[in-house]
Design a protein around this motif. Structure first.
Motif, PDB file in Angstrom:
ATOM      1  N   GLU A 378       0.702  -1.251  -0.432  1.00 44.41           N
ATOM      2  CA  GLU A 378      -0.093  -0.153  -0.051  1.00 44.41           C
ATOM      3  C   GLU A 378       0.977   1.111   0.178  1.00 44.41           C
ATOM      4  OE1 GLU A 378      -2.529  -0.068   3.389  1.00 44.41           O
ATOM      5  OE2 GLU A 378      -3.602  -2.085   2.757  1.00 44.41           O
ATOM      6  N   LEU A 379       0.898   1.995  -0.663  1.00 40.75           N
ATOM      7  CA  LEU A 379       0.979   3.202  -1.106  1.00 40.75           C
ATOM      8  C   LEU A 379       0.742   4.575  -1.445  1.00 40.75           C
ATOM      9  CD1 LEU A 379       4.357   1.677  -3.662  1.00 40.75           C
ATOM     10  CD2 LEU A 379       5.197   1.857  -1.314  1.00 40.75           C
ATOM     11  N   THR A 416      -1.615  -8.074  -3.617  1.00 40.87           N
ATOM     12  CA  THR A 416      -3.099  -6.870  -3.997  1.00 40.87           C
ATOM     13  C   THR A 416      -1.789  -5.846  -3.691  1.00 40.87           C
ATOM     14  OG1 THR A 416      -2.993  -6.925  -1.605  1.00 40.87           O
ATOM     15  CG2 THR A 416      -4.389  -8.550  -2.574  1.00 40.87           C
ATOM     16  N   LEU A 417      -1.954  -4.888  -4.571  1.00 42.31           N
ATOM     17  CA  LEU A 417      -1.736  -3.166  -4.971  1.00 42.31           C
ATOM     18  C   LEU A 417      -2.494  -2.606  -5.016  1.00 42.31           C
ATOM     19  CD1 LEU A 417       1.011  -1.425  -5.471  1.00 42.31           C
ATOM     20  CD2 LEU A 417       0.249  -1.521  -7.705  1.00 42.31           C
ATOM     21  N   LYS A 418      -2.098  -1.336  -3.253  1.00 43.26           N
ATOM     22  CA  LYS A 418      -2.953  -0.143  -3.260  1.00 43.26           C
ATOM     23  C   LYS A 418      -2.842   1.221  -2.679  1.00 43.26           C
ATOM     24  CE  LYS A 418      -6.294   1.735   0.658  1.00 43.26           C
ATOM     25  NZ  LYS A 418      -6.799   1.546   2.197  1.00 43.26           N
ATOM     26  N   LEU A 419      -3.513   1.696  -4.178  1.00 42.93           N
ATOM     27  CA  LEU A 419      -2.127   3.115  -4.406  1.00 42.93           C
ATOM     28  C   LEU A 419      -3.602   4.138  -4.381  1.00 42.93           C
ATOM     29  CD1 LEU A 419      -0.960   1.980  -7.981  1.00 42.93           C
ATOM     30  CD2 LEU A 419       0.860   1.581  -6.412  1.00 42.93           C
ATOM     31  N   PHE A 420      -2.725   5.170  -3.217  1.00 43.92           N
ATOM     32  CA  PHE A 420      -3.399   6.444  -2.879  1.00 43.92           C
ATOM     33  C   PHE A 420      -2.514   7.639  -2.733  1.00 43.92           C
ATOM     34  CE2 PHE A 420      -2.350   3.916   0.383  1.00 43.92           C
ATOM     35  CZ  PHE A 420      -1.795   5.315   1.537  1.00 43.92           C
ATOM     36  N   HIS A 421      -3.201   8.465  -2.920  1.00 43.44           N
ATOM     37  CA  HIS A 421      -2.551   9.943  -2.508  1.00 43.44           C
ATOM     38  C   HIS A 421      -2.900  10.778  -1.552  1.00 43.44           C
ATOM     39  CE1 HIS A 421      -5.368  12.391  -4.654  1.00 43.44           C
ATOM     40  NE2 HIS A 421      -5.598  11.408  -6.029  1.00 43.44           N
ATOM     41  N   LEU A 444       5.722 -13.898 -15.013  1.00 44.70           N
ATOM     42  CA  LEU A 444       5.428 -14.556 -14.722  1.00 44.70           C
ATOM     43  C   LEU A 444       4.496 -15.615 -15.337  1.00 44.70           C
ATOM     44  CD1 LEU A 444       4.267 -12.670 -11.531  1.00 44.70           C
ATOM     45  CD2 LEU A 444       5.973 -13.778 -12.023  1.00 44.70           C
ATOM     46  N   GLY A 445       4.478 -15.813 -16.413  1.00 36.62           N
ATOM     47  CA  GLY A 445       4.213 -16.091 -17.183  1.00 36.62           C
ATOM     48  C   GLY A 445       2.397 -16.425 -17.264  1.00 36.62           C
ATOM     49  N   GLY A 446       1.903 -15.456 -17.382  1.00 41.13           N
ATOM     50  CA  GLY A 446       0.335 -15.157 -17.294  1.00 41.13           C
ATOM     51  C   GLY A 446      -0.195 -15.164 -16.253  1.00 41.13           C
ATOM     52  N   LEU A 447       0.811 -15.191 -15.024  1.00 44.17           N
ATOM     53  CA  LEU A 447       0.228 -14.618 -13.693  1.00 44.17           C
ATOM     54  C   LEU A 447      -0.431 -13.847 -13.304  1.00 44.17           C
ATOM     55  CD1 LEU A 447      -0.952 -16.333 -10.822  1.00 44.17           C
ATOM     56  CD2 LEU A 447       1.341 -15.623 -10.321  1.00 44.17           C
ATOM     57  N   ARG A 448      -1.877 -13.120 -13.146  1.00 37.25           N
ATOM     58  CA  ARG A 448      -2.194 -11.813 -13.134  1.00 37.25           C
ATOM     59  C   ARG A 448      -2.641 -11.147 -11.540  1.00 37.25           C
ATOM     60  NH1 ARG A 448      -7.897 -12.147 -15.735  1.00 37.25           N
ATOM     61  NH2 ARG A 448      -7.931 -13.699 -14.551  1.00 37.25           N
ATOM     62  N   LEU A 449      -2.342 -10.093 -11.465  1.00 34.76           N
ATOM     63  CA  LEU A 449      -1.781  -9.719  -9.401  1.00 34.76           C
ATOM     64  C   LEU A 449      -4.227  -9.754  -9.203  1.00 34.76           C
ATOM     65  CD1 LEU A 449      -0.336  -7.774  -7.867  1.00 34.76           C
ATOM     66  CD2 LEU A 449      -1.794  -6.192  -8.853  1.00 34.76           C
ATOM     67  N   GLY A 450      -3.706 -10.392  -8.422  1.00 32.41           N
ATOM     68  CA  GLY A 450      -5.160 -10.495  -6.972  1.00 32.41           C
ATOM     69  C   GLY A 450      -5.914  -9.155  -7.690  1.00 32.41           C
ATOM     70  N   LYS A 451      -5.844  -8.223  -6.956  1.00 35.73           N
ATOM     71  CA  LYS A 451      -6.007  -7.136  -6.538  1.00 35.73           C
ATOM     72  C   LYS A 451      -5.526  -5.925  -6.879  1.00 35.73           C
ATOM     73  CE  LYS A 451      -9.805  -5.154  -3.146  1.00 35.73           C
ATOM     74  NZ  LYS A 451     -10.247  -5.389  -2.288  1.00 35.73           N
ATOM     75  N   LEU A 452      -6.367  -4.876  -7.469  1.00 37.28           N
ATOM     76  CA  LEU A 452      -5.987  -3.899  -7.428  1.00 37.28           C
ATOM     77  C   LEU A 452      -6.699  -2.145  -7.146  1.00 37.28           C
ATOM     78  CD1 LEU A 452      -3.686  -1.308  -8.820  1.00 37.28           C
ATOM     79  CD2 LEU A 452      -5.016  -1.263 -10.651  1.00 37.28           C
ATOM     80  N   THR A 453      -6.055  -1.854  -5.831  1.00 42.01           N
ATOM     81  CA  THR A 453      -7.061  -0.694  -5.404  1.00 42.01           C
ATOM     82  C   THR A 453      -6.331   0.733  -5.893  1.00 42.01           C
ATOM     83  OG1 THR A 453      -7.662  -2.534  -3.458  1.00 42.01           O
ATOM     84  CG2 THR A 453      -8.226  -0.302  -3.306  1.00 42.01           C
ATOM     85  N   VAL A 454      -7.246   1.152  -6.018  1.00 38.16           N
ATOM     86  CA  VAL A 454      -6.371   2.636  -6.637  1.00 38.16           C
ATOM     87  C   VAL A 454      -8.048   3.625  -6.637  1.00 38.16           C
ATOM     88  CG1 VAL A 454      -7.366   2.246  -8.909  1.00 38.16           C
ATOM     89  CG2 VAL A 454      -5.548   3.837  -8.285  1.00 38.16           C
ATOM     90  N   GLN A 455      -7.066   4.820  -5.837  1.00 42.45           N
ATOM     91  CA  GLN A 455      -8.392   6.216  -5.129  1.00 42.45           C
ATOM     92  C   GLN A 455      -8.469   6.522  -6.680  1.00 42.45           C
ATOM     93  OE1 GLN A 455      -6.329   8.390  -2.906  1.00 42.45           O
ATOM     94  NE2 GLN A 455      -7.705  10.158  -3.294  1.00 42.45           N
TER      95      GLN A 455
END
Length: 481
Positions: A378-379, A416-421, A444-455
């Motif tokens: 979370e950034l 999971t990746l969470k981005l906010f400002h 990663l051979g087609g492996l997708r990110l589980g969840k993207l949380t973005v503002q």
């Protein structure tokens, strides 16, 4: 006309439920609303006589008192009725005592008559402290003398043998020196809370109150969660007091310090075995208001080998003359191996939350490269650090033929990746996040990110369609979520 029989059948059907089942429905509905709808339990008593009888005989739908307005404490008859309906159930009490509710607009002063009535209601609530399982009080008054009347009653409250969680918050506290309070009244604050009896206390939150284990040792033992916050740094405790507080809670699972670490005067002790605190069971720590040196010393002096969740709110940091940032030393230490234990400081870290991050690119690169088990990132992004997410794509090298080859990927376990400002700044991450997710999925051979949380303001919804193939779920959030 056809709807009348159907309505009657439905009404008959619900009334044929066993009372125990109906009680569980009431309880689940009350707990799920988390006191945001205080009329829920009252509504259950106004449907029909059967529902009213069941509701009145279900103490667990009445055992949460949430007083949002200070003047609600005036109605002593209502408070007594509420306690009667709770019967013998453990009680959850949440109080908000705000100065504007006790203000006389015409005279531009405190309404002493109203304060006396509210104090009577506060005293009535405290007379049932032996039944409290959760007690949360927020004093929003700006005047210490107004707070003092309530605190005096609180300090004289009886034993709390059932109390499991305690939260006390004083807003805008001024230093409590002898010039503010007469000596005889100052002694009130030296009394142990709840007569020193809180055997079941496991969670403690103090805001605006200096954590003094010597004054109330019973509050700082066998705790699982501690949250401390101060507005005045001059009231920070010594490291010895800080060490004693942590050492008294070997089962501590979560610690949150907000501008509330040990004071730097006198200097922090060296990281010798006599000064190190071992917290092997701690899983979560949140830090705010610490400078670079304090953070470095903190992770040297508090040993947390099984930490899983780390949250840091950095202070505003400007580049120094040599080009380094204020927190580079700490982040570099975080990415390195512990000199004594020959392993990373936090080898099991799975969640990292960072706000107001300003650091060198190489330092953050090393940090990401070292966190091989990190699953949640979370950034907080600003116009000066949006380059951070580019590091999540991959690292590259040039072979002898000057061809670019992939040598690895940052945070390979990331789910999971969470981005906010910050509220006062606007940041767009559309092109950068698309490039990062594409590169990660390919490497990663087609492996997708589980969840993207973005503002919401960072990634236009119509611009998110081209990245949905590289992430399972996209969640848009607004401020303060």
């Amino acid at each position: 006309m056809a709807s009348a029989p159907l309505y009657g059948v439905r009404r008959l059907h619900i009334n044929m439920l066993p009372p125990e089942v109906l009680q569980l429905i009431f309880i689940w509905g009350r707990v799920g609303l988390r006191s945001q709808q205080p009329i829920t339990e009252v509504a259950c008593t106004h449907v029909c006589r059967h529902w009213r009888l069941i509701a009145m005989d279900t103490p667990r739908i009445w055992n949460l008192m949430h007083v949002k307005r200070t003047d609600w404490l005036i109605d002593l008859e209502l408070l007594n009725e509420w306690f009667r309906r709770c019967k013998s159930a453990p009680i959850h009490v949440v109080l908000r005592i705000i100065d504007r509710d006790l203000w006389d607009e015409e005279r531009a002063c405190q309404n002493q008559s109203l304060i006396d009535k509210v104090l009577a209601g506060f005293a009535l609530i405290l007379s049932n402290v032996h039944r409290f399982s959760h007690f949360d009080v927020h004093f929003g008054s700006n005047a210490i003398m107004c707070k003092h009347a309530f605190l005096k009653q609180l300090m004289h409250a009886g034993q709390a043998p059932l109390l499991e969680t305690l939260s006390l918050s004083l807003e805008n506290v001024v230093p409590m020196e002898s010039r503010w309070l007469p000596p005889e009244e100052l002694q009130v604050y030296l009394r142990p809370l709840f007569d020193g009896c809180t055997p079941k206390l496991r969670e403690l939150s103090l805001w605006g109150l200096t954590a003094n284990r010597d004054m109330n040792p019973h509050l700082f033992q066998a705790l699982h969660k501690i949250e401390l916050g101060l507005q005045h740094e001059e009231h920070q405790s010594s490291y010895r007091a800080f060490q004693n507080m942590l050492s008294s809670n070997p089962d501590l699972d979560a610690l949150e310090l907000n501008f509330c670490g040990p004071s730097r005067s006198p200097a922090w002790p060296p990281a010798t075995e006599d000064h190190i605190v071992h917290l092997d069971k701690m899983k979560s720590i949140a830090l705010a208001g610490f400078d670079n040196d304090e953070l470095c010393q903190l992770i040297d002096l508090v040993r947390i080998p099984n930490l899983q969740r780390l949250s840091i709110q950095f202070e505003a940091a400007n580049p120094q003359q040599d080009g380094a940032f204020a927190y580079d030393t700490f982040l570099h230490k975080l990415a390195s191996v512990h000199p004594t234990y020959n392993q990373p400081y936090f080898p099991h870290l799975s969640l990292l939350h960072m706000e107001s991050l300003e650091c060198s690119r190489d330092v953050l690169f090393d940090l990401f490269a070292s966190l091989r088990s990190l699953q949640h990132l979370e950034l907080e992004l600003s116009p000066t650090n949006t380059w951070c997410i580019q590091l999540l794509a991959m690292s590259t090298t040039l072979d002898s033929s000057s061809n670019v080859t992939f040598t690895g990927i940052m945070l390979p376990q990331l789910e999971t990746l969470k981005l906010f400002h910050p509220p006062e700044e606007r940041v767009s991450v559309g092109p950068d996040i698309a490039e990062v997710l594409t590169a990660r999925c390919t490497a990663l051979g087609g492996l997708r990110l589980g969840k993207l949380t973005v503002q919401s303001s960072m990634l236009p919804r119509d611009a998110s369609s081209h990245i949905r193939g590289f992430v399972h779920q996209i969640e848009f959030i607004d401020y303060f979520e």
